[in-house]
Design an enzyme around this catalytic site. Structure first.
Site, PDB file in Angstrom:
ATOM      1  N   ARG A  27       0.868  -1.158   0.125  1.00 62.49           N
ATOM      2  CA  ARG A  27      -0.038  -0.128   0.143  1.00 62.49           C
ATOM      3  C   ARG A  27       0.876   1.222  -0.098  1.00 62.49           C
ATOM      4  O   ARG A  27       1.053   1.833  -0.975  1.00 62.49           O
ATOM      5  CB  ARG A  27      -1.114  -0.007   1.191  1.00 62.49           C
ATOM      6  CG  ARG A  27      -2.155   1.000   1.109  1.00 62.49           C
ATOM      7  CD  ARG A  27      -1.958   2.456   1.344  1.00 62.49           C
ATOM      8  NE  ARG A  27      -1.306   2.672   2.655  1.00 62.49           N
ATOM      9  CZ  ARG A  27      -1.102   3.766   3.152  1.00 62.49           C
ATOM     10  NH1 ARG A  27      -1.062   4.989   2.629  1.00 62.49           N
ATOM     11  NH2 ARG A  27      -0.747   3.977   4.566  1.00 62.49           N
ATOM     12  N   ASP A  28       1.576   1.534   0.816  1.00 64.71           N
ATOM     13  CA  ASP A  28       2.360   2.863   1.257  1.00 64.71           C
ATOM     14  C   ASP A  28       3.374   2.736   0.518  1.00 64.71           C
ATOM     15  O   ASP A  28       4.075   3.639  -0.062  1.00 64.71           O
ATOM     16  CB  ASP A  28       2.846   3.076   2.527  1.00 64.71           C
ATOM     17  CG  ASP A  28       3.031   4.606   2.756  1.00 64.71           C
ATOM     18  OD1 ASP A  28       2.523   5.438   2.154  1.00 64.71           O
ATOM     19  OD2 ASP A  28       3.937   4.754   3.741  1.00 64.71           O
ATOM     20  N   HIS A 219       5.324   4.657  12.468  1.00 64.09           N
ATOM     21  CA  HIS A 219       5.446   4.698  10.903  1.00 64.09           C
ATOM     22  C   HIS A 219       6.466   5.535  10.395  1.00 64.09           C
ATOM     23  O   HIS A 219       6.328   6.945  10.568  1.00 64.09           O
ATOM     24  CB  HIS A 219       4.137   4.788  10.216  1.00 64.09           C
ATOM     25  CG  HIS A 219       4.279   4.988   8.740  1.00 64.09           C
ATOM     26  ND1 HIS A 219       3.776   4.011   8.058  1.00 64.09           N
ATOM     27  CD2 HIS A 219       4.641   5.843   7.892  1.00 64.09           C
ATOM     28  CE1 HIS A 219       3.748   4.364   6.840  1.00 64.09           C
ATOM     29  NE2 HIS A 219       4.449   5.642   6.640  1.00 64.09           N
ATOM     30  N   HIS A 221       9.547   7.449   7.883  1.00 65.24           N
ATOM     31  CA  HIS A 221      10.102   7.645   6.620  1.00 65.24           C
ATOM     32  C   HIS A 221      11.618   7.859   6.897  1.00 65.24           C
ATOM     33  O   HIS A 221      11.936   8.540   7.994  1.00 65.24           O
ATOM     34  CB  HIS A 221       9.265   8.444   5.656  1.00 65.24           C
ATOM     35  CG  HIS A 221       8.162   8.094   5.476  1.00 65.24           C
ATOM     36  ND1 HIS A 221       7.683   7.833   3.921  1.00 65.24           N
ATOM     37  CD2 HIS A 221       7.072   7.782   6.311  1.00 65.24           C
ATOM     38  CE1 HIS A 221       6.758   7.314   3.767  1.00 65.24           C
ATOM     39  NE2 HIS A 221       6.103   7.291   4.841  1.00 65.24           N
ATOM     40  N   CYS A 252       4.109  10.233   0.049  1.00 63.03           N
ATOM     41  CA  CYS A 252       2.582  10.361   0.028  1.00 63.03           C
ATOM     42  C   CYS A 252       2.591  11.235  -1.172  1.00 63.03           C
ATOM     43  O   CYS A 252       3.171  12.238  -1.259  1.00 63.03           O
ATOM     44  CB  CYS A 252       2.428  11.083   1.326  1.00 63.03           C
ATOM     45  SG  CYS A 252       0.875  11.971   1.306  1.00 63.03           S
ATOM     46  N   ASN A 261       9.555   4.920   2.917  1.00 62.43           N
ATOM     47  CA  ASN A 261       9.561   4.472   4.248  1.00 62.43           C
ATOM     48  C   ASN A 261      10.757   3.714   4.538  1.00 62.43           C
ATOM     49  O   ASN A 261      11.603   3.410   3.744  1.00 62.43           O
ATOM     50  CB  ASN A 261       8.545   3.207   4.116  1.00 62.43           C
ATOM     51  CG  ASN A 261       6.965   3.674   3.840  1.00 62.43           C
ATOM     52  OD1 ASN A 261       6.368   4.417   4.581  1.00 62.43           O
ATOM     53  ND2 ASN A 261       6.676   3.653   2.725  1.00 62.43           N
TER      54      ASN A 261
END
Length: 312
Positions: A27-28, A219, A221, A252, A261
């Site tokens: 996903r991300d 989470h 980055h 994003c 990430n």
């Protein structure tokens, strides 16, 4: 939770002996890439991560494909993921329509994003933070009624690309609202990679005080090369879960200059060398990161796939 004592650099670190790594690559990791992968390729990525020992995978996002075309076909992906291997699949939702799609697709858990600054929240999901919290209350109640756990990710918890510093009191208040609506987990997201370990310690303690019944997830980055230091600090602060993306891809679409990430394979190396187990196969994840890079047409940002583990 069991702890381990790790000697190094003249000091003793007390850490959790085991932590869950939530694989967010499907996903991300993909949502900001120019090359859009097919549902079949995304299923293959999920299969590889599951085979490498990932037991929580953020598989899909139920956002409008016009906003994030990389996430189109969420239902098709969920239909094809391997079941019965003890893997919990989560789907990101932003509103009740997204939740209805997620429940119909058979997700095991729901991840709801609330951005901690109004400007970024408007750009990310077309509403203010307070409006996103109101939507969260509705989603959390409906998910509870459906028997599906709902967790909240507080985005831009460490800083906003438009408003600058995010007040830590604001983050704590959002965490309190999350717990009040029954969040099983609260994640603090450094969406644009500006955080440092001192912030991790401060926000971890504030969040535990505000939402003591919810598990704490982080989470990170690696935009400014602090992601792994932040992750190890989060472990020291009692985090239950860390997000990471195979190959280190991600970012994003609505944040300027957002980069990847922290890489799952690089995180596994740091954790395992620190005496923290994950139950995941570091070599298999590194191979997956390299493979994903070939699909996306560019080298994976992760370093383990190039340098290899130590000892070899």
């Amino acid at each position: 939770m069991e702890t381990s004592t790790v000697q190094g650099l003249g000091q003793t670190l007390h850490t959790n002996s085991h932590i869950t790594v939530l694989e967010v690559g499907p996903r991300d990791g993909l949502q900001n890439e120019e090359r859009v992968l097919s549902p079949d390729d995304r299923i293959a990525l999920i299969e590889r991560c599951a085979a490498a020992g990932a037991r929580r995978i953020e598989a899909v996002s139920f956002v409008h494909p016009g906003r994030v075309p990389q996430m189109a076909g969420a239902e098709e992906v969920m239909k094809g993921v391997p079941r019965g291997a003890g893997v919990s699949y989560s789907g990101l939702v932003l509103n009740r329509r997204g939740l209805d799609r997620a429940l119909a697709a058979g997700v095991d858990e729901v991840n709801v994003v609330v951005v901690a600054s109004d400007t970024f929240c408007r750009r990310n999901q077309g509403c203010t933070t307070d409006e996103a919290l109101a939507a969260w209350d509705v989603i959390a109640a409906a998910a509870h009624d459906a028997g599906v756990p709902a967790g909240m990710t507080i985005a831009a918890a460490f800083g906003c690309p438009f408003e600058g510093e995010t007040p830590p009191e604001r983050v704590a208040e959002i965490a309190r609202r999350a717990e009040a609506a029954g969040a099983f987990e609260v994640a603090l997201a450094d969406t644009i990679g500006v955080g440092v370990p001192a912030q991790v310690r401060d926000l971890a303690r504030r969040t535990r005080a505000a939402a003591s019944s919810a598990a704490l997830r982080f989470h990170f980055h690696n935009t400014r090369n602090t992601g792994y230091a932040n992750a190890l600090t989060a472990v020291e602060e009692g985090a239950a879960v860390l997000d990471a993306s195979a190959g280190g891809f991600g970012g994003c679409p609505f944040a300027p200059a957002a980069t990847g990430n922290i890489a799952t394979e690089d995180l596994l190396y740091a954790l395992e060398r620190s005496g923290v187990g994950t139950g995941m196969d570091m070599a298999a994840i590194a191979e997956t990161g390299t493979w994903l890079g070939t699909l996306l047409g560019k080298p994976a940002p992760a370093l383990l796939g190039r340098a290899g583990p130590f000892p070899s």
